[in-house]
Each structure stands twice: as C-alpha cells, then as structure tokens.
Design a protein around this motif. Structure first.
Motif, PDB file in Angstrom:
ATOM      1  N   GLY A  80      13.739  22.018  21.752  1.00 20.24           N
ATOM      2  CA  GLY A  80      12.822  21.830  20.633  1.00 20.24           C
ATOM      3  C   GLY A  80      12.138  23.129  20.243  1.00 20.24           C
ATOM      4  O   GLY A  80      11.986  23.439  19.056  1.00 20.24           O
ATOM      5  N   LEU A  81      11.742  23.914  21.242  1.00 19.88           N
ATOM      6  CA  LEU A  81      11.112  25.208  20.976  1.00 19.88           C
ATOM      7  C   LEU A  81      12.091  26.153  20.290  1.00 19.88           C
ATOM      8  O   LEU A  81      11.731  26.857  19.336  1.00 19.88           O
ATOM      9  CB  LEU A  81      10.585  25.810  22.283  1.00 19.88           C
ATOM     10  CG  LEU A  81       9.564  26.914  22.182  1.00 19.88           C
ATOM     11  CD1 LEU A  81       8.369  26.522  21.320  1.00 19.88           C
ATOM     12  CD2 LEU A  81       9.090  27.315  23.576  1.00 19.88           C
ATOM     13  N   ASP A  82      13.360  26.149  20.741  1.00 23.09           N
ATOM     14  CA  ASP A  82      14.384  26.975  20.088  1.00 23.09           C
ATOM     15  C   ASP A  82      14.577  26.548  18.634  1.00 23.09           C
ATOM     16  O   ASP A  82      14.685  27.392  17.733  1.00 23.09           O
ATOM     17  CB  ASP A  82      15.714  26.871  20.836  1.00 23.09           C
ATOM     18  CG  ASP A  82      15.692  27.570  22.188  1.00 23.09           C
ATOM     19  OD1 ASP A  82      14.768  28.381  22.445  1.00 23.09           O
ATOM     20  OD2 ASP A  82      16.599  27.280  23.007  1.00 23.09           O
ATOM     21  N   ALA A  83      14.643  25.230  18.398  1.00 27.71           N
ATOM     22  CA  ALA A  83      14.817  24.727  17.025  1.00 27.71           C
ATOM     23  C   ALA A  83      13.621  25.107  16.157  1.00 27.71           C
ATOM     24  O   ALA A  83      13.791  25.516  15.003  1.00 27.71           O
ATOM     25  CB  ALA A  83      15.006  23.214  17.039  1.00 27.71           C
ATOM     26  N   LEU A  84      12.421  24.996  16.711  1.00 34.89           N
ATOM     27  CA  LEU A  84      11.212  25.358  15.954  1.00 34.89           C
ATOM     28  C   LEU A  84      11.204  26.843  15.641  1.00 34.89           C
ATOM     29  O   LEU A  84      10.920  27.244  14.503  1.00 34.89           O
ATOM     30  CB  LEU A  84       9.961  24.965  16.753  1.00 34.89           C
ATOM     31  CG  LEU A  84       8.616  25.260  16.103  1.00 34.89           C
ATOM     32  CD1 LEU A  84       8.471  24.536  14.756  1.00 34.89           C
ATOM     33  CD2 LEU A  84       7.478  24.878  17.051  1.00 34.89           C
ATOM     34  N   ARG A  85      11.542  27.677  16.615  1.00 38.22           N
ATOM     35  CA  ARG A  85      11.579  29.138  16.383  1.00 38.22           C
ATOM     36  C   ARG A  85      12.587  29.487  15.292  1.00 38.22           C
ATOM     37  O   ARG A  85      12.322  30.340  14.447  1.00 38.22           O
ATOM     38  CB  ARG A  85      11.939  29.863  17.674  1.00 38.22           C
ATOM     39  CG  ARG A  85      10.796  29.971  18.634  1.00 38.22           C
ATOM     40  CD  ARG A  85      11.168  30.858  19.823  1.00 38.22           C
ATOM     41  NE  ARG A  85      10.021  31.024  20.681  1.00 38.22           N
ATOM     42  CZ  ARG A  85      10.008  30.730  21.970  1.00 38.22           C
ATOM     43  NH1 ARG A  85      11.099  30.276  22.567  1.00 38.22           N
ATOM     44  NH2 ARG A  85       8.916  30.913  22.683  1.00 38.22           N
TER      45      ARG A  85
END
Length: 191
Positions: A80-85
């Motif tokens: 999720g953090l990768d997708a948000l970044r």
C-alpha cells in the motif's frame, strides 16, 4: 495498479500512512484536515477500506472495542505504501469540474440582481469564515514550520492551498457584488 484504486482509496492510504487508525478515526481525520480538499461519507470510507483490504494495500489488527464487538485498527501495508508513493507523483486524473456557484453565475443574467447579490454576500461570508479558520491554523503552523518529508509538511501545503483558494473566492464574490451593485445603481459608475 493506481488506475484500479479510486482516489478516495488513496486518501485513505494517505491517512493511514500517517497513523494506524480505526474506521471511525479515518472518518474523523477525513473530516479535518482532509475535508479541506477531499470529502467522503463514513459508508464510502468503509466500502473503500474493504477494497483496499482485498487488494492487500491495508491490513488490520483487532482490539477490544467500546461495545461487545472488537474494533479493527487498520494499517497501510508495504504494498500500500509503494502504491501510494507511486500515485503521489502521477499527474492527477482529469476530474469533471462541478462548481454550483460558478454555474449559477453563468446563468446569472436571468436572475433578480438583488437576490443574486444576497446569494453572493452569503457565499462571501462562508469564504471569509473559512479563511479566518485557515489563517488561525496557519498562524499556529508558522510557529513550527515542518520540513519536507514530515507528514505535517503535507498538512501545511494543503492548508496553504486552502488559504489561497479562500482568498481568491472571497475576492471573486466581492467583485460579483460590486458588479451587481453597479447594475442596480448605474449612476454610481459616472461619479
């Protein structure tokens, strides 16, 4: 991946990137400060949380709740953090512009100028009230300006946009009131 995640999903991920939260806490944080630029109902948030869970972008743990049921505490996953970044640096998706006040202005030539002027005075009061709230918050932010890389930096940047937006809208409302006043009193233009 980002094309399958609704924008609200990214708003939820952004909230969770700052702190693990229950659904209620997410909704509360979506009301302030996120509501300055993005709104969502409690049911929309829970619907998107289910989608984010299914996609593996958020997870949750449980804890004793205030009632008989346990509460879920959501957290953003590494994926999720990768997708948000990745999403943060993509150009925004085209969104249809919907501004009821501007639409009414477009058809204003059909309206009674006195009633229209009152509508703009009401809008002006709302923008001035919000501007005063934002300016008070900005005064607090100026005491301890966050650096880029801090979650508070995003709050500050969004607040700055809100300040300029409210100033612009208040100025535009004043201009409209002035234009309507001139149409009601054409003799004032000559003096």
């Amino acid at each position: 991946m980002s094309s399958t995640i609704p924008t609200l999903g990214f708003a939820i991920l952004a909230v969770l990137a700052q702190a693990d939260s229950t659904g209620y806490e997410i909704a509360s944080r979506m009301r302030h400060p996120v509501s300055r630029f993005w709104t969502a109902s409690h049911s929309q948030i829970h619907t998107d949380l289910r989608r984010l869970l299914a996609a593996g972008l958020v997870g949750y743990t449980t804890a004793p709740g205030p009632g008989p049921q346990e509460k879920k505490i959501y957290s953003i996953t590494g994926e999720g953090l990768d997708a948000l970044r990745a999403w943060v640096t993509e150009p925004p998706r085209p969104q249809p512009e919907r501004d009821e006040l501007v639409l009414k202005t477009y058809a204003a030539w059909l309206a009674d100028p006195v009633a229209l002027s009152e509508m703009f005075r009401t809008a002006l009061r709302h923008h001035e009230e919000r501007l005063a709230e934002y300016e008070a918050t900005w005064a607090d932010v100026e005491q301890d300006m966050p650096a880029f890389g801090s979650p508070r930096f995003g709050n500050m940047a969004a607040l700055r946009c809100g300040l300029t937006y409210e100033r612009h809208r208040a100025d535009w409302c004043r201009w409209m009131i002035d234009q309507l006043s001139r149409s009601l009193n054409p003799s004032c233009e000559a003096s």
